[in-house]
Design a protein around this motif. Sequence first.
Motif, PDB file in Angstrom:
ATOM      1  N   THR A 251       0.826  -1.203   0.000  1.00 19.27           N
ATOM      2  CA  THR A 251       0.000   0.000   0.000  1.00 19.27           C
ATOM      3  C   THR A 251       0.863   1.257   0.000  1.00 19.27           C
ATOM      4  O   THR A 251       0.593   2.219  -0.738  1.00 19.27           O
ATOM      5  CB  THR A 251      -0.924   0.013   1.229  1.00 19.27           C
ATOM      6  N   THR A 252       1.902   1.244   0.806  1.00 17.92           N
ATOM      7  CA  THR A 252       2.814   2.396   0.863  1.00 17.92           C
ATOM      8  C   THR A 252       3.490   2.627  -0.480  1.00 17.92           C
ATOM      9  O   THR A 252       3.542   3.758  -0.991  1.00 17.92           O
ATOM     10  CB  THR A 252       3.883   2.185   1.951  1.00 17.92           C
ATOM     11  N   LEU A 253       4.003   1.543  -1.066  1.00 17.87           N
ATOM     12  CA  LEU A 253       4.652   1.664  -2.369  1.00 17.87           C
ATOM     13  C   LEU A 253       3.666   2.086  -3.440  1.00 17.87           C
ATOM     14  O   LEU A 253       3.978   2.905  -4.319  1.00 17.87           O
ATOM     15  CB  LEU A 253       5.309   0.339  -2.756  1.00 17.87           C
ATOM     16  N   GLY A 254       2.462   1.550  -3.392  1.00 12.72           N
ATOM     17  CA  GLY A 254       1.460   1.890  -4.391  1.00 12.72           C
ATOM     18  C   GLY A 254       1.063   3.349  -4.339  1.00 12.72           C
ATOM     19  O   GLY A 254       0.927   4.009  -5.388  1.00 12.72           O
ATOM     20  N   MET A 255       0.878   3.893  -3.127  1.00 11.60           N
ATOM     21  CA  MET A 255       0.472   5.293  -2.990  1.00 11.60           C
ATOM     22  C   MET A 255       1.567   6.238  -3.456  1.00 11.60           C
ATOM     23  O   MET A 255       1.313   7.183  -4.211  1.00 11.60           O
ATOM     24  CB  MET A 255       0.097   5.573  -1.535  1.00 11.60           C
ATOM     25  N   THR A 256       2.809   5.994  -2.999  1.00 14.55           N
ATOM     26  CA  THR A 256       3.901   6.875  -3.410  1.00 14.55           C
ATOM     27  C   THR A 256       4.231   6.704  -4.890  1.00 14.55           C
ATOM     28  O   THR A 256       4.528   7.675  -5.591  1.00 14.55           O
ATOM     29  CB  THR A 256       5.159   6.614  -2.566  1.00 14.55           C
ATOM     30  N   GLY A 257       4.150   5.455  -5.376  1.00 16.83           N
ATOM     31  CA  GLY A 257       4.433   5.212  -6.786  1.00 16.83           C
ATOM     32  C   GLY A 257       3.407   5.852  -7.698  1.00 16.83           C
ATOM     33  O   GLY A 257       3.756   6.438  -8.736  1.00 16.83           O
ATOM     34  N   SER A 258       2.140   5.799  -7.319  1.00 15.87           N
ATOM     35  CA  SER A 258       1.097   6.401  -8.148  1.00 15.87           C
ATOM     36  C   SER A 258       1.213   7.920  -8.163  1.00 15.87           C
ATOM     37  O   SER A 258       1.026   8.554  -9.205  1.00 15.87           O
ATOM     38  CB  SER A 258      -0.286   5.982  -7.647  1.00 15.87           C
ATOM     39  N   SER A 259       1.550   8.513  -7.012  1.00 16.20           N
ATOM     40  CA  SER A 259       1.708   9.975  -6.977  1.00 16.20           C
ATOM     41  C   SER A 259       2.902  10.408  -7.819  1.00 16.20           C
ATOM     42  O   SER A 259       2.838  11.411  -8.540  1.00 16.20           O
ATOM     43  CB  SER A 259       1.876  10.461  -5.535  1.00 16.20           C
ATOM     44  N   THR A 260       3.988   9.632  -7.733  1.00 15.86           N
ATOM     45  CA  THR A 260       5.159   9.953  -8.572  1.00 15.86           C
ATOM     46  C   THR A 260       4.819   9.813 -10.050  1.00 15.86           C
ATOM     47  O   THR A 260       5.226  10.643 -10.875  1.00 15.86           O
ATOM     48  CB  THR A 260       6.330   9.016  -8.225  1.00 15.86           C
ATOM     49  N   GLY A 261       4.057   8.779 -10.397  1.00 21.56           N
ATOM     50  CA  GLY A 261       3.661   8.585 -11.784  1.00 21.56           C
ATOM     51  C   GLY A 261       2.777   9.707 -12.300  1.00 21.56           C
ATOM     52  O   GLY A 261       2.929  10.168 -13.441  1.00 21.56           O
ATOM     53  N   ILE A 262       1.857  10.180 -11.464  1.00 23.02           N
ATOM     54  CA  ILE A 262       0.972  11.276 -11.875  1.00 23.02           C
ATOM     55  C   ILE A 262       1.763  12.557 -12.099  1.00 23.02           C
ATOM     56  O   ILE A 262       1.555  13.273 -13.091  1.00 23.02           O
ATOM     57  CB  ILE A 262      -0.126  11.495 -10.808  1.00 23.02           C
ATOM     58  N   VAL A 263       2.680  12.857 -11.184  1.00 20.19           N
ATOM     59  CA  VAL A 263       3.505  14.060 -11.338  1.00 20.19           C
ATOM     60  C   VAL A 263       4.357  13.970 -12.610  1.00 20.19           C
ATOM     61  O   VAL A 263       4.478  14.935 -13.372  1.00 20.19           O
ATOM     62  CB  VAL A 263       4.400  14.256 -10.093  1.00 20.19           C
ATOM     63  N   THR A 264       4.951  12.799 -12.834  1.00 21.42           N
ATOM     64  CA  THR A 264       5.774  12.609 -14.033  1.00 21.42           C
ATOM     65  C   THR A 264       4.951  12.786 -15.295  1.00 21.42           C
ATOM     66  O   THR A 264       5.377  13.458 -16.247  1.00 21.42           O
ATOM     67  CB  THR A 264       6.412  11.203 -14.027  1.00 21.42           C
TER      68      THR A 264
END
Length: 213
Positions: free
Chosen positions: A84-97
Amino acid sequence: MIRVGSIHAKPRPVVYMLRHVAYGQRFQTTLQPRVVYEGGLTKAARVMKLASIASFVGASAAVPFFFTGDSTVPSAARTILALTTLGMTGSSTGIVTWALRPYITSISVLNNEEITPQTPMLVQTMNVWAQPKVRLVFPVQLKPATQPLSSWVVSEVPLEISDKADKVLQEVNKGRKKLVTMAKQGDLFYAHMEGGVGPEMEQIVRAAGPTQA
């Protein structure tokens, strides 16, 4: 001939010396890049990208701690928390990118004349690591984009200027470590058009055609 004191010297060809701030290096080119546009939110966009990358790296580094230490929490629950932690941070990084990928930090034209559809331009954006990414594009290639957070979509290089594009790339890449590449068909660019633009940017807009509001 130029007379300097008692010494005769031949005039040397003018070679434009430019210190490219983004790459921190010197290179020689007979072309003269002239900055005509700078993204007003470049610093904020770069900080946002770096912050999102740092958060994902930090979350990834913390994953092993979910599975260490004396605790009665089951392994399945620990795994769910870590994912869950990786998914939340990974999705936010992907959206910003995704959102900042088309953002133009600067545009430079390679002549001192009026900008036309065939004027070579260097468009600088940021890569996934927030480092400068410079591409060569001609206004004639820029078409209105329908995607959100995009002003233009790049079309294929017209045959009549393909040779010119190759020559320009050879010239601007002299002495560079990080090479300028040709913008690919389908690449997206976003520039601030709200509140008016400068006269040179207006020439680019006219040469490229209208953009999406």
